[in-house]
Design an enzyme around this catalytic site. Structure first.
Site, mmCIF file in Angstrom:
data_model
loop_
_atom_site.group_PDB
_atom_site.id
_atom_site.type_symbol
_atom_site.label_atom_id
_atom_site.label_comp_id
_atom_site.label_asym_id
_atom_site.label_seq_id
_atom_site.Cartn_x
_atom_site.Cartn_y
_atom_site.Cartn_z
ATOM 1 N N GLY A 1 0.839 -1.212 0.000
ATOM 2 C CA GLY A 1 0.000 0.000 0.000
ATOM 3 C C GLY A 1 0.860 1.243 0.000
ATOM 4 O O GLY A 1 1.411 1.607 1.036
ATOM 5 N N GLY B 1 0.184 4.477 -0.289
ATOM 6 C CA GLY B 1 -0.609 5.707 -0.191
ATOM 7 C C GLY B 1 0.070 6.647 0.793
ATOM 8 O O GLY B 1 1.302 6.691 0.869
ATOM 9 N N VAL C 1 0.234 6.755 4.220
ATOM 10 C CA VAL C 1 1.032 6.156 5.309
ATOM 11 C C VAL C 1 2.146 5.280 4.760
ATOM 12 O O VAL C 1 3.275 5.299 5.256
ATOM 13 C CB VAL C 1 0.110 5.372 6.268
ATOM 14 C CG1 VAL C 1 0.879 4.476 7.199
ATOM 15 C CG2 VAL C 1 -0.747 6.345 7.066
ATOM 16 N N LYS D 1 -6.137 6.223 20.358
ATOM 17 C CA LYS D 1 -6.273 6.750 18.980
ATOM 18 C C LYS D 1 -7.700 6.534 18.493
ATOM 19 O O LYS D 1 -8.271 7.377 17.793
ATOM 20 C CB LYS D 1 -5.259 6.085 18.048
ATOM 21 C CG LYS D 1 -5.261 6.654 16.619
ATOM 22 C CD LYS D 1 -4.661 8.037 16.549
ATOM 23 C CE LYS D 1 -4.792 8.739 15.191
ATOM 24 N NZ LYS D 1 -4.139 8.131 14.043
ATOM 25 N N ASN E 1 -10.476 20.031 11.403
ATOM 26 C CA ASN E 1 -10.454 19.430 12.747
ATOM 27 C C ASN E 1 -10.658 20.476 13.841
ATOM 28 O O ASN E 1 -11.175 20.168 14.913
ATOM 29 C CB ASN E 1 -9.128 18.701 12.964
ATOM 30 C CG ASN E 1 -8.996 17.506 12.041
ATOM 31 O OD1 ASN E 1 -9.969 17.091 11.398
ATOM 32 N ND2 ASN E 1 -7.801 16.958 11.941
ATOM 33 N N SER F 1 -9.558 12.431 7.492
ATOM 34 C CA SER F 1 -9.708 11.460 6.402
ATOM 35 C C SER F 1 -11.176 11.201 6.111
ATOM 36 O O SER F 1 -11.579 11.082 4.948
ATOM 37 C CB SER F 1 -8.985 10.158 6.760
ATOM 38 O OG SER F 1 -9.470 9.648 7.992
ATOM 39 N N GLU G 1 -13.824 4.893 6.702
ATOM 40 C CA GLU G 1 -13.453 3.794 7.613
ATOM 41 C C GLU G 1 -14.328 3.811 8.862
ATOM 42 O O GLU G 1 -13.944 3.291 9.907
ATOM 43 C CB GLU G 1 -11.978 3.917 8.003
ATOM 44 C CG GLU G 1 -11.016 3.681 6.851
ATOM 45 C CD GLU G 1 -9.578 3.782 7.309
ATOM 46 O OE1 GLU G 1 -9.160 4.879 7.724
ATOM 47 O OE2 GLU G 1 -8.863 2.768 7.285
HETATM 48 N N1 LIG Z 1 -3.180 9.589 6.114
HETATM 49 C C1 LIG Z 1 -2.874 9.777 7.430
HETATM 50 O O1 LIG Z 1 -2.451 10.882 7.863
HETATM 51 C C2 LIG Z 1 -3.058 8.663 8.404
HETATM 52 C C3 LIG Z 1 -3.708 7.495 8.038
HETATM 53 N N2 LIG Z 1 -3.829 6.486 8.954
HETATM 54 C C4 LIG Z 1 -4.468 5.212 8.612
HETATM 55 O O2 LIG Z 1 -3.561 4.461 7.775
HETATM 56 C C5 LIG Z 1 -4.307 3.600 6.913
HETATM 57 C C6 LIG Z 1 -3.918 3.892 5.465
HETATM 58 O O3 LIG Z 1 -4.403 5.173 5.216
HETATM 59 P P1 LIG Z 1 -3.814 6.115 4.059
HETATM 60 O O4 LIG Z 1 -2.397 5.790 3.781
HETATM 61 O O5 LIG Z 1 -4.167 7.520 4.424
HETATM 62 O O6 LIG Z 1 -4.731 5.651 2.815
HETATM 63 P P2 LIG Z 1 -4.425 5.794 1.247
HETATM 64 O O7 LIG Z 1 -5.729 5.568 0.562
HETATM 65 O O8 LIG Z 1 -3.644 7.027 0.989
HETATM 66 O O9 LIG Z 1 -3.433 4.572 0.956
HETATM 67 C C7 LIG Z 1 -3.866 3.236 0.937
HETATM 68 C C8 LIG Z 1 -3.116 2.583 -0.224
HETATM 69 O O10 LIG Z 1 -3.289 1.173 -0.156
HETATM 70 C C9 LIG Z 1 -3.413 0.720 -1.515
HETATM 71 N N3 LIG Z 1 -4.005 -0.611 -1.560
HETATM 72 C C10 LIG Z 1 -5.251 -0.980 -1.205
HETATM 73 N N4 LIG Z 1 -5.395 -2.309 -1.354
HETATM 74 C C11 LIG Z 1 -4.212 -2.776 -1.823
HETATM 75 C C12 LIG Z 1 -3.722 -4.062 -2.173
HETATM 76 N N5 LIG Z 1 -4.498 -5.154 -2.079
HETATM 77 N N6 LIG Z 1 -2.450 -4.189 -2.622
HETATM 78 C C13 LIG Z 1 -1.656 -3.101 -2.718
HETATM 79 N N7 LIG Z 1 -2.043 -1.838 -2.388
HETATM 80 C C14 LIG Z 1 -3.315 -1.696 -1.950
HETATM 81 C C15 LIG Z 1 -4.258 1.769 -2.170
HETATM 82 O O11 LIG Z 1 -4.140 1.656 -3.559
HETATM 83 P P3 LIG Z 1 -5.029 2.571 -4.537
HETATM 84 O O12 LIG Z 1 -4.232 3.834 -4.691
HETATM 85 O O13 LIG Z 1 -5.122 1.748 -5.792
HETATM 86 O O14 LIG Z 1 -6.364 2.775 -3.859
HETATM 87 C C16 LIG Z 1 -3.634 3.039 -1.593
HETATM 88 O O15 LIG Z 1 -2.562 3.488 -2.381
HETATM 89 C C17 LIG Z 1 -5.797 3.910 7.215
HETATM 90 O O16 LIG Z 1 -6.293 3.009 8.177
HETATM 91 C C18 LIG Z 1 -5.746 5.317 7.803
HETATM 92 O O17 LIG Z 1 -6.866 5.604 8.635
HETATM 93 C C19 LIG Z 1 -3.306 6.578 10.240
HETATM 94 C C20 LIG Z 1 -2.681 7.738 10.624
HETATM 95 C C21 LIG Z 1 -2.539 8.855 9.750
HETATM 96 C C1 LIG Z 2 -6.188 12.404 13.927
HETATM 97 C C2 LIG Z 2 -6.905 12.672 12.613
HETATM 98 C C3 LIG Z 2 -8.326 13.090 12.858
HETATM 99 C C4 LIG Z 2 -6.121 13.791 11.959
HETATM 100 O O1 LIG Z 2 -6.804 14.349 10.881
HETATM 101 C C5 LIG Z 2 -6.859 11.418 11.752
HETATM 102 O O2 LIG Z 2 -6.228 10.436 12.136
HETATM 103 C C6 LIG Z 2 -7.648 11.305 10.483
HETATM 104 O O3 LIG Z 2 -7.860 12.327 9.821
HETATM 105 O O4 LIG Z 2 -8.042 10.145 10.177
#
Ligand SMILES: NC(=O)C1=CN([C@@H]2O[C@H](COP(=O)(O)OP(=O)(O)OC[C@H]3O[C@@H](n4cnc5c(N)ncnc54)[C@H](OP(=O)(O)O)[C@@H]3O)[C@@H](O)[C@H]2O)C=CC1
Ligand SMILES: CC(C)(CO)C(=O)C(=O)O
Length: 280
Positions: free
Chosen positions: A6, A8, A10, A158, A176, A228, A240
């Site tokens: 993944g 994205g 994170v 969290k 937020n 998010s 989510e």
């Molecule tokens: N963004 C943030 O600031 C924070 C996020 N989180 C949590 O982290 C987790 C990830 O979030 P985030 O990174 O923001 O989400 P994103 O949507 O940015 O990234 C998720 C990535 O996973 C990819 N993906 C999904 N399924 C597969 C698979 N089967 N194989 C390979 N890649 C795959 C997606 O691909 P595709 O691009 O094709 O959809 C996407 O690029 C979530 O639970 C979020 O709540 C936690 C703290 C902070």
């Molecule tokens: C802590 C917070 C609310 C920061 O935006 C977050 O984790 C989210 O957006 O999913």
């Protein structure tokens, strides 16, 4: 060797820190970008990784997909799966299919648009002792890493933060900071975290600090961020919420604990998702 599934927001954060430690991780991605750019402190650069279909003999697989995509990645997992997700339920779905898994908690804030991710809030990466060598590599790359003996209290703290901020900001379609600025939102957040604390206590989880203080602290620290869930609802994307207020509702019902505020927020966000789908 370290793997990431993944790429994205994170996933890019982890690759960014690993690259700064001189590590080029193996990455399994879904949608592909010609280049992935990560920006931090006003500096942007391309992420370096080996694009693979099979992670091979990695020691760790960082799972950085949305909670609802958890089951889909199980066949890709190798070594110790380190599941870096918000909410509760995604890691559990992986753990029951791939026992060699541990959860991680990320409090950094990363905003992603397409193939570009930007660090919007400095936080920490909490890891259990089973991920000690991953922690060392991330620290080497400048990440704030906290290794804990028991990560469950951190996960529930969290969860309280996300249960109070995400749905409220998603439904209000505000940043937020509204959770601190608006008395109505603050009162709602207080009621929501009170229910989360009750459920956590019934499960024997001691939340490590006052959850409402933590909600207000993070809402203030990320006051201009769009959560998010707010982003997802604005773009008519799946949220989510099932793993946030939905999890509180699920455990509350199982334990016979009334959680009306979490239930109301959960139902409203689900209803908004349905309305969105109708507009697609
Ligand atoms: N963004 C943030 O600031 C924070 C996020 N989180 C949590 O982290 C987790 C990830 O979030 P985030 O990174 O923001 O989400 P994103 O949507 O940015 O990234 C998720 C990535 O996973 C990819 N993906 C999904 N399924 C597969 C698979 N089967 N194989 C390979 N890649 C795959 C997606 O691909 P595709 O691009 O094709 O959809 C996407 O690029 C979530 O639970 C979020 O709540 C936690 C703290 C902070
Ligand atoms: C802590 C917070 C609310 C920061 O935006 C977050 O984790 C989210 O957006 O999913």
């Amino acid at each position: 060797m370290i793997g990431v599934v993944g790429l994205g927001a994170v996933g890019s954060l982890f690759v960014y820190f690993l690259n700064r430690a001189g590590i080029v991780p193996r990455v399994v991605q879904r949608r592909r970008c010609p280049e992935y750019v990560f920006c931090a402190g006003g500096q942007c650069g391309g992420l370096r990784f080996a694009d693979v279909a099979d992670l091979g003999d990695v020691e760790y697989t960082v799972v950085a997909v949305k909670a609802y995509d958890s089951a889909s990645v199980v066949p890709l997992l190798r070594g110790v799966a380190v599941v870096a997700q918000n909410g509760i339920g995604g890691y559990e779905a992986i753990k029951e299919r791939y026992p060699n898994s541990v959860p991680a908690v990320v409090t950094y804030g990363v905003y992603r648009e397409g193939c570009r991710s930007e660090l919007r809030g400095v936080g920490e990466i909490y890891l259990p002792r089973a991920a000690e060598r991953l922690a060392e590599a991330l620290r080497e790359g400048g990440a704030n890493v906290v290794v804990v003996d028991d990560i469950e209290p951190v996960r529930w703290l969290k969860l309280a933060v996300n249960a109070a901020i995400n749905a409220v900001t998603g439904l209000l379609q505000g940043p937020n900071g509204v959770v601190v600025a608006l008395p109505q939102a603050r009162e709602l957040a207080s009621a929501v975290v009170g229910e989360v604390a009750k459920v956590a206590e019934a499960l024997g989880v001691k939340i490590p600090k006052d959850p409402l203080e933590e909600v207000l602290r993070i809402a203030a620290a990320t006051s201009k961020n769009i959560s998010s869930t707010a982003q997802d609802l604005a773009m008519c994307r799946r949220t989510e919420i099932d793993y946030l207020n939905g999890t509180v509702l699920k455990y509350g019902e199982a334990l016979g604990i009334d959680v009306p505020y979490n239930k109301a927020l959960y139902l409203l966000v689900k209803a908004k998702e349905v309305l969105c789908a109708g507009r697609e």
